[in-house]
Design a protein around this motif. Structure first.
Motif, PDB file in Angstrom:
ATOM      1  N   VAL A   1      54.117  71.582  59.880  1.00  0.00           N
ATOM      2  CA  VAL A   1      52.793  71.095  59.510  1.00  0.00           C
ATOM      3  C   VAL A   1      52.796  70.684  58.038  1.00  0.00           C
ATOM      4  CG1 VAL A   1      50.328  71.644  59.380  1.00  0.00           C
ATOM      5  CG2 VAL A   1      51.742  72.629  61.211  1.00  0.00           C
ATOM      6  N   TYR A   2      52.213  69.507  57.767  1.00  0.00           N
ATOM      7  CA  TYR A   2      52.184  68.961  56.408  1.00  0.00           C
ATOM      8  C   TYR A   2      50.779  68.507  56.042  1.00  0.00           C
ATOM      9  CZ  TYR A   2      57.286  68.564  56.774  1.00  0.00           C
ATOM     10  OH  TYR A   2      58.625  68.826  56.923  1.00  0.00           O
ATOM     11  N   LEU A   3      50.459  68.592  54.740  1.00  0.00           N
ATOM     12  CA  LEU A   3      49.379  67.813  54.151  1.00  0.00           C
ATOM     13  C   LEU A   3      49.986  66.527  53.643  1.00  0.00           C
ATOM     14  CD1 LEU A   3      47.304  70.341  52.001  1.00  0.00           C
ATOM     15  CD2 LEU A   3      46.532  69.086  54.018  1.00  0.00           C
ATOM     16  N   SER A   4      49.268  65.418  53.814  1.00  0.00           N
ATOM     17  CA  SER A   4      49.828  64.132  53.433  1.00  0.00           C
ATOM     18  C   SER A   4      48.730  63.183  52.967  1.00  0.00           C
ATOM     19  CB  SER A   4      50.574  63.519  54.627  1.00  0.00           C
ATOM     20  OG  SER A   4      51.108  62.248  54.312  1.00  0.00           O
ATOM     21  N   LYS A   5      49.103  62.267  52.083  1.00  0.00           N
ATOM     22  CA  LYS A   5      48.152  61.258  51.622  1.00  0.00           C
ATOM     23  C   LYS A   5      48.162  60.028  52.530  1.00  0.00           C
ATOM     24  CE  LYS A   5      48.533  62.834  46.839  1.00  0.00           C
ATOM     25  NZ  LYS A   5      48.944  62.516  45.450  1.00  0.00           N
TER      26      LYS A   5
ATOM     27  N   ASP B   1      44.411  63.320  52.641  1.00  0.00           N
ATOM     28  CA  ASP B   1      43.501  62.858  53.686  1.00  0.00           C
ATOM     29  C   ASP B   1      43.988  63.140  55.099  1.00  0.00           C
ATOM     30  OD1 ASP B   1      41.659  61.804  51.857  1.00  0.00           O
ATOM     31  OD2 ASP B   1      42.795  59.940  51.679  1.00  0.00           O
ATOM     32  N   TYR B   2      45.206  63.641  55.236  1.00  0.00           N
ATOM     33  CA  TYR B   2      45.767  63.827  56.575  1.00  0.00           C
ATOM     34  C   TYR B   2      46.473  65.170  56.701  1.00  0.00           C
ATOM     35  CZ  TYR B   2      45.016  58.800  56.929  1.00  0.00           C
ATOM     36  OH  TYR B   2      44.445  57.557  56.937  1.00  0.00           O
ATOM     37  N   ILE B   3      46.380  65.739  57.893  1.00  0.00           N
ATOM     38  CA  ILE B   3      47.237  66.844  58.317  1.00  0.00           C
ATOM     39  C   ILE B   3      48.168  66.274  59.377  1.00  0.00           C
ATOM     40  CG2 ILE B   3      47.327  69.071  59.489  1.00  0.00           C
ATOM     41  CD1 ILE B   3      44.573  69.661  58.223  1.00  0.00           C
ATOM     42  N   VAL B   4      49.456  66.424  59.161  1.00  0.00           N
ATOM     43  CA  VAL B   4      50.460  65.808  60.042  1.00  0.00           C
ATOM     44  C   VAL B   4      51.355  66.884  60.639  1.00  0.00           C
ATOM     45  CG1 VAL B   4      52.413  64.199  60.177  1.00  0.00           C
ATOM     46  CG2 VAL B   4      50.470  63.698  58.655  1.00  0.00           C
TER      47      VAL B   4
ATOM     48  N   ALA C   1      45.857  64.325  61.934  1.00  0.00           N
ATOM     49  CA  ALA C   1      44.394  64.417  61.905  1.00  0.00           C
ATOM     50  C   ALA C   1      43.910  63.770  60.623  1.00  0.00           C
ATOM     51  CB  ALA C   1      43.948  65.867  61.967  1.00  0.00           C
ATOM     52  N   ASN C   2      42.977  62.824  60.742  1.00  0.00           N
ATOM     53  CA  ASN C   2      42.386  62.138  59.591  1.00  0.00           C
ATOM     54  C   ASN C   2      41.186  62.955  59.127  1.00  0.00           C
ATOM     55  OD1 ASN C   2      41.391  60.393  57.702  1.00  0.00           O
ATOM     56  ND2 ASN C   2      41.172  58.653  59.070  1.00  0.00           N
ATOM     57  N   LEU C   3      41.281  63.533  57.927  1.00  0.00           N
ATOM     58  CA  LEU C   3      40.250  64.443  57.444  1.00  0.00           C
ATOM     59  C   LEU C   3      39.024  63.692  56.968  1.00  0.00           C
ATOM     60  CD1 LEU C   3      42.589  66.846  55.464  1.00  0.00           C
ATOM     61  CD2 LEU C   3      41.665  67.169  57.768  1.00  0.00           C
ATOM     62  N   GLY C   4      37.855  64.164  57.361  1.00  0.00           N
ATOM     63  CA  GLY C   4      36.601  63.529  56.973  1.00  0.00           C
ATOM     64  C   GLY C   4      36.136  63.984  55.597  1.00  0.00           C
ATOM     65  N   THR C   5      34.860  63.769  55.317  1.00  0.00           N
ATOM     66  CA  THR C   5      34.295  64.124  54.019  1.00  0.00           C
ATOM     67  C   THR C   5      34.151  65.640  53.888  1.00  0.00           C
ATOM     68  OG1 THR C   5      32.053  63.876  54.894  1.00  0.00           O
ATOM     69  CG2 THR C   5      33.051  61.952  53.819  1.00  0.00           C
TER      70      THR C   5
END
Length: 242
Positions: free
Chosen positions: A69-73, A128-131, A144-148
């Motif tokens: 699992v990653y956080l990604s721009k 903005d994304y969790i991959v 997953a495209n993270l919202g506000t």
């Protein structure tokens, strides 16, 4: 007023205060029709400084070859400018507690703390994304495209600045006749000290000084609560006077 303050301070002293939150959420998008996935993912900040990636209880996918699992721009960790951060420390386990066989189910809520030592400056507004990435075949499993940002304390938990709890500290603790407040970010900071009955025993005007020293010489030994206030943020820390 004093009674109300006492109730609040005692709640902190008793470690019963809930960690307020601000979060961004999004639903998983299936990258490959062969690998089912669904559910919601979040990045969550708390006022105690904790930062987590959380999969909700509705999460469901199937086992792959070493899923991470990653956080990604970007929605692809291999894309230019993605700057991915891995938040897993090992492969995702299936419901059988194993990483095999392939296509066995992985379901339910999962929490991945973001290592603050390795990644101290994770910005809630930047990633903005969790991959989910299948390392064994270097393939994106899902994203997953993270919202506000949403939550009761998004104003307090500034998206672009570290939280107050991360930028201020008190030491030594326990203390003898004197202690210091360290204000690393040099925000405008006001300091108030209360005894456990809710009586204010020390107060200072708001200041941007990096270090403030306070005398405890006139106070009895015991437990005190140090309230640190900066604009719309507030932190309460327990201080022991020997």
């Amino acid at each position: 007023m004093k009674t109300k303050l006492l109730v609040i301070l005692c709640a902190v002293f008793g470690a019963l205060q809930m960690n307020a939150q601000c979060a961004r959420s999004g639903n998983f998008v299936q990258s490959d029709p062969a690998y089912n996935i669904s559910g919601t993912a979040n990045i969550t900040f708390q006022t105690n400084g904790a930062k987590d990636v959380v999969f909700d209880a509705n999460f469901m996918t199937v086992q792959g070859l070493d899923l991470r699992v990653y956080l990604s721009k970007q929605d692809d960790i291999n894309a230019t400018g993605a700057d991915p951060i891995e938040v897993t420390t090992s492969a995702l386990l299936g419901d059988n507690g194993m990483t095999s066989p392939v296509l066995s189910p992985i379901t339910g809520m999962k929490t991945f703390p973001i290592n603050q030592t390795t990644y101290p400056n994770v910005d809630l507004g930047t990633y903005d994304y969790i991959v989910i990435q299948c390392i064994g075949i270097n393939e994106r499993w899902s994203y997953a495209n993270l919202g506000t940002a949403n939550g009761p304390d998004c104003t307090t938990l500034s998206i672009n600045k570290e939280t107050l709890s991360e930028s201020v500290s008190i030491y030594p603790n326990p203390a003898n006749d004197r202690f210091e407040v360290s204000n690393d970010s040099q925000n405008e900071l006001a300091v108030e000290i209360y005894d456990i009955l809710g009586n204010k025993v020390i107060a200072s005007e708001a200041s941007r000084v990096k270090k403030q020293s306070f005398s405890l010489a006139n106070l009895n030994s015991g437990v005190y609560l140090v309230q640190l206030k900066s604009k719309n943020q507030k932190v309460v820390k327990k201080l022991i006077k020997r």
